[in-house]
Design an enzyme around this catalytic site. Structure first.
Site, PDB file in Angstrom:
ATOM      1  CE  LYS A   1      15.216 -11.178   2.266  1.00  0.00           C
ATOM      2  NZ  LYS A   1      15.299 -12.631   2.059  1.00  0.00           N
TER       3      LYS A   1
ATOM      4  N   PRO B   1       0.903  -1.269   0.055  1.00  0.00           N
ATOM      5  CG  PRO B   1      -0.748  -1.634   1.727  1.00  0.00           C
ATOM      6  CD  PRO B   1       0.403  -2.040   1.122  1.00  0.00           C
TER       7      PRO B   1
ATOM      8  CB  SER C   1      14.766 -15.840   3.062  1.00  0.00           C
ATOM      9  OG  SER C   1      14.170 -14.946   4.122  1.00  0.00           O
TER      10      SER C   1
END
Length: 792
Positions: free
Chosen positions: A725, A361, A682
């Site tokens: 990341k 969003p 991950s």
């Protein structure tokens, strides 16, 4: 033996466009001097004359080649001399005769030979033909509008026993052309003559039948129009007596005029006129009349063929996109490619895939659609699909229901006012389904370029063409979009903004807008460090919607302060001013720990709000080999912890781990911020490092972060969200990052400052990760390990 006998000469009377058949009487108008001489000569002699039809009526002095060779020998019965010198002659033909030659100057004499009727070769055929000719001639006389034969004349002709005389008499009375009658006169054989007559009668009967059908259809239409006019006048009178009728009829006429002017497709026009006729016959105050009136209004208000002219100017579109949105280069490039194809391929380019903008969003998905519409100069319409669970919201309700309306698609087309708008379907991933139907399935027809040219809305009941609409779909995630619907769309991923990008967006886009709305434009300016602190400590999101709210709050505070105590110049807002303006910080920025820790490793996570530093803690305590996982972990992350533990058990000797730790030691894995759900593969390498550190006692470097999926063989597999990341690692103070080798191509998307500020190590195996992350044991710890390994 000779078949034909030579006859004396007879005066010749050439006929214009007239054929006299044997055994019939005919009235001939004679005006030419030679023809008058022929009549005078015939009256003074035996009264016989030779009648031959001219091939070309315009010839005044015909020769032998100008006359048809087959004629008749006739007797002059009566001659009337008119005042203008013209003769009206009544002749009676006796039989066929063939013209052999001509002689004379002013008066032409015809040399001829008689042509007697031949013998009948096939009596059965002739008998059958005679019956058919009699029956067909009776129908011919009954159907012919201009032929006047009374019943006695018809019976006399049909009662002729001689087949040859029957054929000639029918030909005499029929209204056929001169050429057709000459063909029958020239036919000597009885069978062939009857067949030719029957063929012409059958042809005329078919024509009469067709004329009758056409006349009946015309009469029926005229009767229908007269009947409708009569009934309409009656209805006017009745409604006038009941009251309110004049207003109703005036309204009907207004609707009729609008329907005539509207550029409808043929099928829609027919439907509209049919419904208008129903509405006219209804009482104005009846509920059904209101339903029909509303339906007609919808048909008239919809843009069936009204369209705006496309303006596809790629440099201008690029300028508008850059003006409205910062960054998002990949998305902008894809939109420009899409528009380029539409411009080059025309209508075929419009059949390309539907664009689906997917992202968190607040990243500008809806405003991107609005910018595309502005650049193409198309109308823009947006509908929200969030929470829609009724199929009728897409396809509409049938008119049998009270308060029925078209679906959101048709309603949006009415608001657009053209049949080629940019149509934004917002929040398509939040569609739901229940017993009322599956709206996602209804969207399949809307978003399929091969089907939406005849979209069926239940309310309209006529197909509507959506093929010229530029559909753009937005979603926050792909996981909840049905696969068949997703297959019809081309997905464009819109990643969240980095903190650095948010600062630039706030400076160049958001703050000018909110300061202008608050009336403090040019009076207040935020320093970049203040914007950075606002991004880090007062918002946590992938987009900039929350940041815009915080900036608007600052603008409102300064608007009040300026009215209470105006100042000169520009007020600079510093980081220390934020607490007095926005209150205490709401979030704590991720900060990497400085000192090496045992059983603690730092991973990198990717969330809807962007990247984050993920700290994983592992503690080994005496027990029975149980593995406990806490921190609101998902099933995939739990399986990654189990895979890491199994891998370390298989390689305990390499890392100097207790061989029986799976029987005597319990492992507790915890990830802080337990209120936040966490899942994904991950964190596999981070879990392996933290567990190995807890079991071996070797500390983990805290200037290091990592991400990657682990397999039982120790392979490090690629993961997603590399840009987010690495940005989180850069902002948290980490200097070194371990990533899967297969994620190497993703590094090209990094901002230059991030790429230069981090040491990125690409690894393929867990061994490389453990060797880089684990530090050697301190001497005092190494001396104490035998007792620890014994479980004391």
């Amino acid at each position: 033996m000779r078949l034909f006998q030579r006859k004396p000469k007879r005066p010749l009377l050439p006929l214009r466009s007239l054929v006299v058949m044997p055994h019939t009487q005919a009235e001939v108008d004679v005006g030419r001097a030679g023809s008058k001489l022929a009549i005078e000569r015939a009256l003074s002699a035996e009264g016989q004359i030779f009648l031959a039809t001219q091939k070309r009526p315009e010839v005044d002095f015909p020769g032998l080649d100008d006359l048809h060779p087959m004629g008749v020998l006739a007797e002059v019965r009566r001659v009337n001399r008119l005042p203008d010198g013209t003769f009206q002659v009544v002749v009676e033909a006796m039989g066929r005769a063939r013209l052999l030659g001509l002689s004379g100057q002013d008066l032409l004499w015809a040399e001829y030979e008689d042509v007697p009727e031949p013998e009948i070769k096939d009596p059965e055929l002739v008998r059958a033909l005679v019956e058919k000719v009699r029956r067909a001639f009776g129908q011919y006389v009954a159907s012919h509008k201009s032929l006047r034969l009374d019943r006695y004349q018809l019976e006399a002709i049909q009662g002729l026993a001689d087949p040859a005389r029957l054929a000639d008499m029918v030909t005499h009375h029929a209204t056929w052309t001169t050429e057709e009658k000459l063909a029958i006169l020239s036919e000597v054989a009885i069978e062939a003559r009857l067949e030719r007559v029957l063929t012409l009668l059958a042809r005329d009967l078919d024509r009469f039948d067709l004329d009758r059908k056409i006349a009946a259809r015309v009469k029926e239409q005229m009767d229908k129009n007269q009947r409708e006019y009569y009934l309409r006048e009656q209805m006017k009178a009745i409604q006038k007596e009941l009251g309110g009728g004049e207003d109703h009829l005036a309204e009907v006429e207004v609707l009729r005029e609008r329907i005539q002017k509207k550029d409808f497709p043929d099928e829609v026009r027919e439907k509209a006129e049919r419904e208008l006729d129903r509405y006219q016959r209804m009482q104005p105050g009846s509920p059904e009349a209101s339903v029909v009136r509303t339906y007609l209004e919808w048909l008239l208000d919809l843009p069936w063929r009204e369209a705006t002219e496309d303006v596809i100017d790629l440099p201008r579109t690029r300028e508008i996109l850059d003006e409205d949105h910062y960054g998002l280069d990949e998305v902008k490039e894809r939109i420009l490619e899409f528009l380029a194809v539409r411009k080059l391929a025309g209508d075929e380019g419009a059949k390309g895939p539907i664009l689906c903008l997917v992202g968190p969003p607040g990243v500008g998905k809806t405003s991107l659609g609005r910018s595309v519409a502005r650049s193409m100069q198309r109308n823009f319409v947006r509908i929200s699909l969030g929470g829609v669970r009724d199929e009728a919201e897409i396809r509409g309700h049938r008119r049998t229901y009270v308060g029925a309306l078209p679906g959101k698609i048709i309603q949006g087309m009415k608001r657009a006012g053209s049949n080629n708008p940019v149509f934004l379907l917002d929040e398509v991933d939040k569609l739901a389904s229940d017993w009322r139907g599956d709206p996602a399935s209804a969207l399949l027809e809307v978003l399929d370029p091969e089907q939406n040219k005849a979209f069926q809305d239940h309310y309209l009941e006529v197909p509507y063409d959506l093929s010229r609409v530029f559909f753009i779909v937005t979603a926050n995630t792909l996981s909840t979009i049905p696969r068949p619907l997703l297959d019809r769309m081309e997905v464009i991923e819109i990643p969240g903004y980095t903190p650095l990008e948010k600062v630039k967006i706030a400076r160049h886009f958001l703050w000018p807008k909110v300061s202008r709305r608050a009336g403090v434009e040019g009076k207040v300016q935020l320093e970049e460090t203040a914007l950075r602190r606002m991004v880090d400590e007062y918002t946590r999101e992938a987009g900039v919607r929350g940041l815009e709210r915080q900036l608007a709050k600052v603008a409102r505070k300064f608007a009040r302060r300026y009215l209470e105590a105006p100042w000169e110049g520009v007020y600079d807002v510093k980081p220390g001013d934020l607490e007095s303006l926005l209150g205490a910080p709401k979030y704590r920025p991720d900060r990497a720990e400085k000192d090496p820790q045992v059983g603690v490793a730092q991973g990198l996570a990717w969330t809807g709000d962007g990247g984050a530093l993920l700290t994983i803690e592992v503690l080994a305590v005496p027990g029975k080999g149980r593995l406990k996982l806490t921190g609101n972990l998902g099933s995939v992350m739990k399986e990654s912890a189990e895979a890491a533990l199994t891998y370390l058990r298989a390689r305990a000797d390499r890392y100097d781990l207790p061989p029986d730790f799976h029987e005597k030691w319990d492992l507790h894995v915890h990830i802080p911020e337990g209120a936040v759900p966490k899942d994904g593969p991950s964190a596999g390498v981070t879990l392996a490092v933290a567990i190995a550190s807890a079991l071996s006692g070797r500390p983990v470097r805290m200037d290091l972060a990592m991400s990657g999926e682990i397999t039982l063989r120790g392979k490090v597999l690629p993961v997603g969200g590399i840009k987010e990341k690495l940005l989180a690692a850069f902002l948290s103070g980490v200097s070194r990052v371990l990533l899967p080798k297969e994620n190497g191509p993703d590094l090209a998307e990094l901002p230059p400052e991030v790429r230069e500020g981090l040491e990125i190590v690409l690894v393929e195996d867990v061994i490389e990760v453990l060797d880089a992350a684990l530090l050697p044991l301190a001497p005092e710890v190494r001396d104490a390990r035998p007792a620890w390994r014994a479980g004391a």
